[in-house]
Design an enzyme around this catalytic site. Sequence first.
Site, PDB file in Angstrom:
ATOM      1  CG  HIS A 111      83.921  77.682 -51.784  1.00 22.74           C
ATOM      2  ND1 HIS A 111      84.463  76.809 -50.781  1.00 22.74           N
ATOM      3  CD2 HIS A 111      82.684  77.313 -51.842  1.00 22.74           C
ATOM      4  CE1 HIS A 111      83.618  75.850 -50.583  1.00 22.74           C
ATOM      5  NE2 HIS A 111      82.435  76.176 -51.148  1.00 22.74           N
ATOM      6  CD  GLU A 112      79.784  79.968 -52.618  1.00 26.94           C
ATOM      7  OE1 GLU A 112      79.160  79.239 -53.464  1.00 26.94           O
ATOM      8  OE2 GLU A 112      79.885  79.485 -51.466  1.00 26.94           O
TER       9      GLU A 112
ATOM     10  CB  CYS B  29      81.378  72.672 -49.557  1.00 20.61           C
ATOM     11  SG  CYS B  29      80.449  72.975 -51.122  1.00 20.61           S
ATOM     12  CG  LEU B  30      75.836  74.882 -47.437  1.00 21.16           C
ATOM     13  CD1 LEU B  30      74.738  75.892 -47.637  1.00 21.16           C
ATOM     14  CD2 LEU B  30      75.655  74.484 -45.821  1.00 21.16           C
TER      15      LEU B  30
ATOM     16  N   GLY C 156      77.772  81.431 -48.178  1.00 20.43           N
ATOM     17  CA  GLY C 156      77.714  81.349 -49.491  1.00 20.43           C
ATOM     18  C   GLY C 156      76.997  80.317 -50.034  1.00 20.43           C
TER      19      GLY C 156
ATOM     20  CG  HIS D  67      80.149  75.695 -55.678  1.00 24.83           C
ATOM     21  ND1 HIS D  67      80.429  74.524 -55.624  1.00 24.83           N
ATOM     22  CD2 HIS D  67      80.318  76.206 -54.385  1.00 24.83           C
ATOM     23  CE1 HIS D  67      80.383  74.092 -54.273  1.00 24.83           C
ATOM     24  NE2 HIS D  67      80.585  75.025 -53.536  1.00 24.83           N
TER      25      HIS D  67
ATOM     26  CD  GLN E 127      76.755  75.179 -53.439  1.00 28.10           C
ATOM     27  OE1 GLN E 127      76.820  76.411 -53.288  1.00 28.10           O
ATOM     28  NE2 GLN E 127      77.185  74.293 -52.288  1.00 28.10           N
TER      29      GLN E 127
HETATM   30 CO    CO Z   1      80.574  75.176 -51.481  1.00 29.64          CO
END
Ligand code: CO
Length: 167
Positions: A134-135, A92-93, A45, A138, A50
């Site tokens: 999670h997204e 997480c990226l 995701g 963000h 991000q």
């Molecule tokens: Co993330």
Amino acid sequence: MILKIYKYGSPILRNRCKIVNSISSDIKQLTDDMINTMYEDDGIGLSANQVGFDLSLSIIGKHALESENDLIIINPKIIEYSDEKTIEEEGCLSIPDIREKVIRSKDIVLEYQDLNLKTITRKFVDLPARVIQHETDHLNGVFFTDRLSFVKKKLLNKKLNQIAKES
Ligand code: CO
């Protein structure tokens, strides 16, 4: 195009993202680029902030959804959370090399818009529900690490500060 991923410590990741009111060709291009960037980095995701765009928009990978298509969610809002919770490891990226167990609702009902700005209400369970939580976090300026216990957060503080320093 592969986009630069903003890391923990970048101010844009602490913002509440702006509502998307119209879909331009730029936004369509952005979603394509985000999908390519997500696969390049083995994510499941990715949210627009991000990659440096202050827009309420996330993509969810098809392998997380067990679907044939990636899902683009615009202006997503979780309107129901199940009382039943699950605990699973997340990464997480934007927070490289940290994985921790996070407690989240097992099921959610999501209201979002598609690329035609058509409003859709849909239930998600298990992994898809987790990735969407999670997204959407963000898009509200929240990291999964914010959801850990006080003690866990304290233990991670040094690593997080190091990532922030390098970002
Ligand atoms: Co993330």
